[in-house]
Design a protein around this motif. Structure first.
Motif, PDB file in Angstrom:
ATOM      1  N   TYR A 189       0.831  -1.201   0.000  1.00  0.00           N
ATOM      2  CA  TYR A 189       0.000   0.000   0.000  1.00  0.00           C
ATOM      3  C   TYR A 189       0.866   1.252   0.000  1.00  0.00           C
ATOM      4  O   TYR A 189       1.799   1.372   0.796  1.00  0.00           O
ATOM      5  CB  TYR A 189      -0.927   0.013   1.222  1.00  0.00           C
ATOM      6  CG  TYR A 189      -1.845   1.216   1.228  1.00  0.00           C
ATOM      7  CD1 TYR A 189      -2.737   1.431   0.183  1.00  0.00           C
ATOM      8  CD2 TYR A 189      -1.784   2.151   2.252  1.00  0.00           C
ATOM      9  CE1 TYR A 189      -3.559   2.540   0.167  1.00  0.00           C
ATOM     10  CE2 TYR A 189      -2.611   3.262   2.248  1.00  0.00           C
ATOM     11  CZ  TYR A 189      -3.495   3.454   1.204  1.00  0.00           C
ATOM     12  OH  TYR A 189      -4.305   4.555   1.177  1.00  0.00           O
ATOM     13  N   PRO A 190       0.573   2.230  -0.879  1.00  0.00           N
ATOM     14  CA  PRO A 190       1.411   3.430  -0.981  1.00  0.00           C
ATOM     15  C   PRO A 190       1.226   4.432   0.155  1.00  0.00           C
ATOM     16  O   PRO A 190       1.838   5.495   0.152  1.00  0.00           O
ATOM     17  CB  PRO A 190       0.967   4.044  -2.318  1.00  0.00           C
ATOM     18  CG  PRO A 190      -0.434   3.567  -2.511  1.00  0.00           C
ATOM     19  CD  PRO A 190      -0.472   2.183  -1.928  1.00  0.00           C
ATOM     20  N   GLU A 191       0.394   4.128   1.147  1.00  0.00           N
ATOM     21  CA  GLU A 191       0.211   4.963   2.339  1.00  0.00           C
ATOM     22  C   GLU A 191      -0.320   6.363   2.007  1.00  0.00           C
ATOM     23  O   GLU A 191       0.067   7.351   2.627  1.00  0.00           O
ATOM     24  CB  GLU A 191       1.517   5.055   3.147  1.00  0.00           C
ATOM     25  CG  GLU A 191       2.035   3.697   3.604  1.00  0.00           C
ATOM     26  CD  GLU A 191       3.217   3.821   4.545  1.00  0.00           C
ATOM     27  OE1 GLU A 191       3.604   4.954   4.894  1.00  0.00           O
ATOM     28  OE2 GLU A 191       3.765   2.772   4.939  1.00  0.00           O
ATOM     29  N   SER A 192      -1.225   6.434   1.059  1.00  0.00           N
ATOM     30  CA  SER A 192      -1.795   7.730   0.691  1.00  0.00           C
ATOM     31  C   SER A 192      -2.958   8.134   1.586  1.00  0.00           C
ATOM     32  O   SER A 192      -3.360   9.298   1.588  1.00  0.00           O
ATOM     33  CB  SER A 192      -2.250   7.702  -0.774  1.00  0.00           C
ATOM     34  OG  SER A 192      -3.138   6.626  -0.998  1.00  0.00           O
ATOM     35  N   SER A 193      -3.501   7.190   2.348  1.00  0.00           N
ATOM     36  CA  SER A 193      -4.613   7.490   3.254  1.00  0.00           C
ATOM     37  C   SER A 193      -4.268   7.021   4.661  1.00  0.00           C
ATOM     38  O   SER A 193      -4.026   5.828   4.874  1.00  0.00           O
ATOM     39  CB  SER A 193      -5.904   6.789   2.785  1.00  0.00           C
ATOM     40  OG  SER A 193      -6.827   6.681   3.848  1.00  0.00           O
ATOM     41  N   PRO A 194      -4.256   7.918   5.653  1.00  0.00           N
ATOM     42  CA  PRO A 194      -3.989   7.497   7.036  1.00  0.00           C
ATOM     43  C   PRO A 194      -4.997   6.474   7.539  1.00  0.00           C
ATOM     44  O   PRO A 194      -4.639   5.567   8.289  1.00  0.00           O
ATOM     45  CB  PRO A 194      -4.082   8.807   7.825  1.00  0.00           C
ATOM     46  CG  PRO A 194      -3.813   9.887   6.835  1.00  0.00           C
ATOM     47  CD  PRO A 194      -4.384   9.389   5.546  1.00  0.00           C
ATOM     48  N   LYS A 195      -6.258   6.625   7.146  1.00  0.00           N
ATOM     49  CA  LYS A 195      -7.268   5.673   7.618  1.00  0.00           C
ATOM     50  C   LYS A 195      -7.000   4.268   7.084  1.00  0.00           C
ATOM     51  O   LYS A 195      -7.106   3.276   7.818  1.00  0.00           O
ATOM     52  CB  LYS A 195      -8.670   6.133   7.197  1.00  0.00           C
ATOM     53  CG  LYS A 195      -9.294   7.169   8.111  1.00  0.00           C
ATOM     54  CD  LYS A 195     -10.778   7.303   7.821  1.00  0.00           C
ATOM     55  CE  LYS A 195     -11.470   8.132   8.890  1.00  0.00           C
ATOM     56  NZ  LYS A 195     -12.930   8.160   8.708  1.00  0.00           N
ATOM     57  N   VAL A 196      -6.675   4.173   5.806  1.00  0.00           N
ATOM     58  CA  VAL A 196      -6.385   2.863   5.227  1.00  0.00           C
ATOM     59  C   VAL A 196      -5.144   2.270   5.883  1.00  0.00           C
ATOM     60  O   VAL A 196      -5.116   1.078   6.225  1.00  0.00           O
ATOM     61  CB  VAL A 196      -6.220   2.953   3.701  1.00  0.00           C
ATOM     62  CG1 VAL A 196      -5.777   1.614   3.128  1.00  0.00           C
ATOM     63  CG2 VAL A 196      -7.533   3.399   3.052  1.00  0.00           C
ATOM     64  N   SER A 197      -4.113   3.074   6.086  1.00  0.00           N
ATOM     65  CA  SER A 197      -2.905   2.585   6.752  1.00  0.00           C
ATOM     66  C   SER A 197      -3.226   2.095   8.160  1.00  0.00           C
ATOM     67  O   SER A 197      -2.687   1.081   8.622  1.00  0.00           O
ATOM     68  CB  SER A 197      -1.848   3.689   6.812  1.00  0.00           C
ATOM     69  OG  SER A 197      -1.408   4.038   5.512  1.00  0.00           O
ATOM     70  N   THR A 198      -4.111   2.812   8.858  1.00  0.00           N
ATOM     71  CA  THR A 198      -4.530   2.392  10.199  1.00  0.00           C
ATOM     72  C   THR A 198      -5.201   1.021  10.146  1.00  0.00           C
ATOM     73  O   THR A 198      -4.906   0.132  10.965  1.00  0.00           O
ATOM     74  CB  THR A 198      -5.514   3.412  10.803  1.00  0.00           C
ATOM     75  OG1 THR A 198      -4.869   4.679  10.907  1.00  0.00           O
ATOM     76  CG2 THR A 198      -5.985   2.967  12.180  1.00  0.00           C
ATOM     77  N   ILE A 199      -6.100   0.842   9.192  1.00  0.00           N
ATOM     78  CA  ILE A 199      -6.790  -0.443   9.040  1.00  0.00           C
ATOM     79  C   ILE A 199      -5.782  -1.569   8.832  1.00  0.00           C
ATOM     80  O   ILE A 199      -5.862  -2.632   9.471  1.00  0.00           O
ATOM     81  CB  ILE A 199      -7.778  -0.383   7.862  1.00  0.00           C
ATOM     82  CG1 ILE A 199      -8.947   0.553   8.194  1.00  0.00           C
ATOM     83  CG2 ILE A 199      -8.295  -1.771   7.504  1.00  0.00           C
ATOM     84  CD1 ILE A 199      -9.837   0.882   7.008  1.00  0.00           C
ATOM     85  N   LEU A 200      -4.821  -1.351   7.953  1.00  0.00           N
ATOM     86  CA  LEU A 200      -3.843  -2.400   7.639  1.00  0.00           C
ATOM     87  C   LEU A 200      -2.932  -2.691   8.828  1.00  0.00           C
ATOM     88  O   LEU A 200      -2.564  -3.844   9.081  1.00  0.00           O
ATOM     89  CB  LEU A 200      -3.026  -1.996   6.416  1.00  0.00           C
ATOM     90  CG  LEU A 200      -3.832  -1.748   5.135  1.00  0.00           C
ATOM     91  CD1 LEU A 200      -2.910  -1.375   3.980  1.00  0.00           C
ATOM     92  CD2 LEU A 200      -4.676  -2.977   4.766  1.00  0.00           C
TER      93      LEU A 200
END
Length: 455
Positions: free
Chosen positions: A284-295
């Motif tokens: 994941y390219p870490e463009s969204s803090p929320k998505v990074s949090t989920i992962l």
């Protein structure tokens, strides 16, 4: 000619199992594959006397014995008649090219009407077969063009409307649970698949449509998993990876891998759970803090089930750090709406329950309950069941608090939402209370929960 009774007796001796062990393994296998049927532990004794089992036990027995003996065991070898079921791995029909055409076919295959599949039994993927789709998604070359010239043209505005329905279905799941939402998701998926197949669109619109289909497949997989249908969930998620690949959406693909990791830990595939979670984070390219949090939270759960304390804490720390990242240049996809402080605390609490750090688990679960938006929801039931378990399992059990929380979980799951996943945690709570069955209040709670946990 060897009789069926002699054949099953010989195979049980080869495996080293008593009939009761076979029955328990078959019940575990049936649950894993989303079947509702269960065997009495003494039933295989009848098979040893020559009785033939009813559906679906012949196919499940051959699959189980083949796995244990590392060779193919057939119905002919057992002397049992063909039960009409075709036992296939969950990936069957999904060995397709990673192209727009392959993605469309994958969505069509997994969303066939249930009547067309009633004679097939899909077996849950385990071991390396569980991570193979993730590896293929990771290494496949992205498609150069996704446009279609078939049929009447469709605009991006129509995709906006399709996405609005998808968003509504996501939020409907929060309140109704898997049992009442999956059918509507499948119907909407059929609409999107029909548009992909029968209409013309530009490359950008085509990628958006595949992204929409991918999110619906992710949601359908989650609803199937939440309902205890593991092989069906895997089929939806594999098809979802095809859509994410065609859409060029690494975030969607990583999110699907995160859900596959969540399922893997529930299946006892702990190493595969870590592999899937870390693949999701790494790609994941870490463009969204929320998505990074989920992962990060998915990784924490995988490590907690694997009893890796340091890795669990690192992943949790990283998740909470990312959750507070509110820089305006970041954009979050709509499907990440559900991750918030309450959910992060809930998943941290789950991790510490798995690590048997009861006080720290309580700290996070209490925070989750305090911050949640609804007292009667699937997530509230899950949090209450987990928190109740910490009070039972601590050095000096507090049964009053445990039972009060357990009552709330049972009430919600009985009258408000349906979730096999949450019911499993209530079942675990009842098991933890077993040493205290002489207590009247405990007996009353276990009796109240009996109908729920037997479903």
């Amino acid at each position: 000619m060897v009789s069926s009774g002699e054949a099953i007796t010989r195979l049980l001796a080869e495996v080293g199992w008593q009939p009761e062990q076979l029955a328990r393994r078959l019940n575990e296998r049936a649950e894993r594959h989303g079947r509702t049927e269960r065997l009495h532990v003494k039933t295989p004794y009848k098979w040893k006397k020559g009785d033939a089992p009813r559906n679906p036990w012949p196919s499940l027995t051959t699959a189980l014995l083949s796995e244990q003996l590392q060779r193919t065991v057939t119905l002919d070898e057992l002397g049992w008649p063909d039960d009409g079921f075709e036992a296939l791995p969950a990936s069957a029909g999904l060995e397709l090219p990673w192209s727009p055409a392959g993605a469309l076919r994958a969505a069509e295959v997994v969303n066939e009407p249930e009547g067309m599949m009633h004679r097939r039994m899909f077996l849950t993927l385990l071991g390396s077969a569980l991570t193979s789709p993730a590896h293929e998604w990771l290494i496949s070359q992205p498609p150069r063009a996704v446009a279609s010239s078939t049929g009447r043209p469709i605009s991006g505005e129509v995709v906006d409307h399709l996405d609005a329905v998808t968003a509504s279905l996501r939020r409907m799941d929060d309140h109704l649970g898997s049992g009442q939402t999956l059918g509507m998701v499948r119907q909407h998926l059929s609409t999107v698949v029909g548009v992909l197949r029968d209409r013309s669109y530009t490359d950008s619109v085509g990628r958006r449509l595949h992204g929409t289909a991918g999110e619906l497949l992710r949601l359908a997989g989650w609803l199937s998993f939440d309902g205890g249908h593991h092989s069906q969930a895997q089929r939806f998620w594999i098809a979802g990876l095809y859509q994410a690949h065609t859409a060029g959406d690494r975030g969607l693909g990583a999110n699907i891998l995160g859900f596959m990791s969540c399922q893997a830990k529930d299946l006892g595939q702990l190493r595969q759970a870590v592999t899937l979670a870390e693949t999701a984070r790494a790609t994941y390219p870490e463009s969204s803090p929320k998505v990074s949090t989920i992962l990060d939270l998915r990784a924490a759960e995988a490590y907690a089930n694997n009893q890796s304390v340091t890795d669990t804490r690192r992943a949790l720390d990283r998740a909470f750090d990312r959750l507070t990242d509110r820089r305006p240049e970041h954009g979050d996809p709509d499907w990440s709406y559900w991750i918030n402080e309450a959910q992060a605390h809930a998943q941290a609490g789950y991790c510490y329950v798995k690590l048997e750090h009861w006080s720290r688990a309580r700290e996070h679960l209490r925070a989750a309950l305090r911050l949640q938006s609804s007292e009667y929801s699937r997530e509230a039931a899950l949090r209450n069941a987990l928190l109740a378990t910490t009070y039972v399992r601590q050095a000096q059990p507090d049964l009053d608090k445990a039972l009060a929380l357990g009552d709330q979980a049972v009430q919600t799951l009985t009258g408000q939402v349906t979730s096999a996943r949450c019911i499993k945690h209530v079942r675990n709570l009842v098991g933890a209370l077993a040493p205290y069955r002489r207590t009247l209040a405990v007996r009353r709670f276990c009796l109240d929960a009996k109908d729920l946990i037997s479903t």
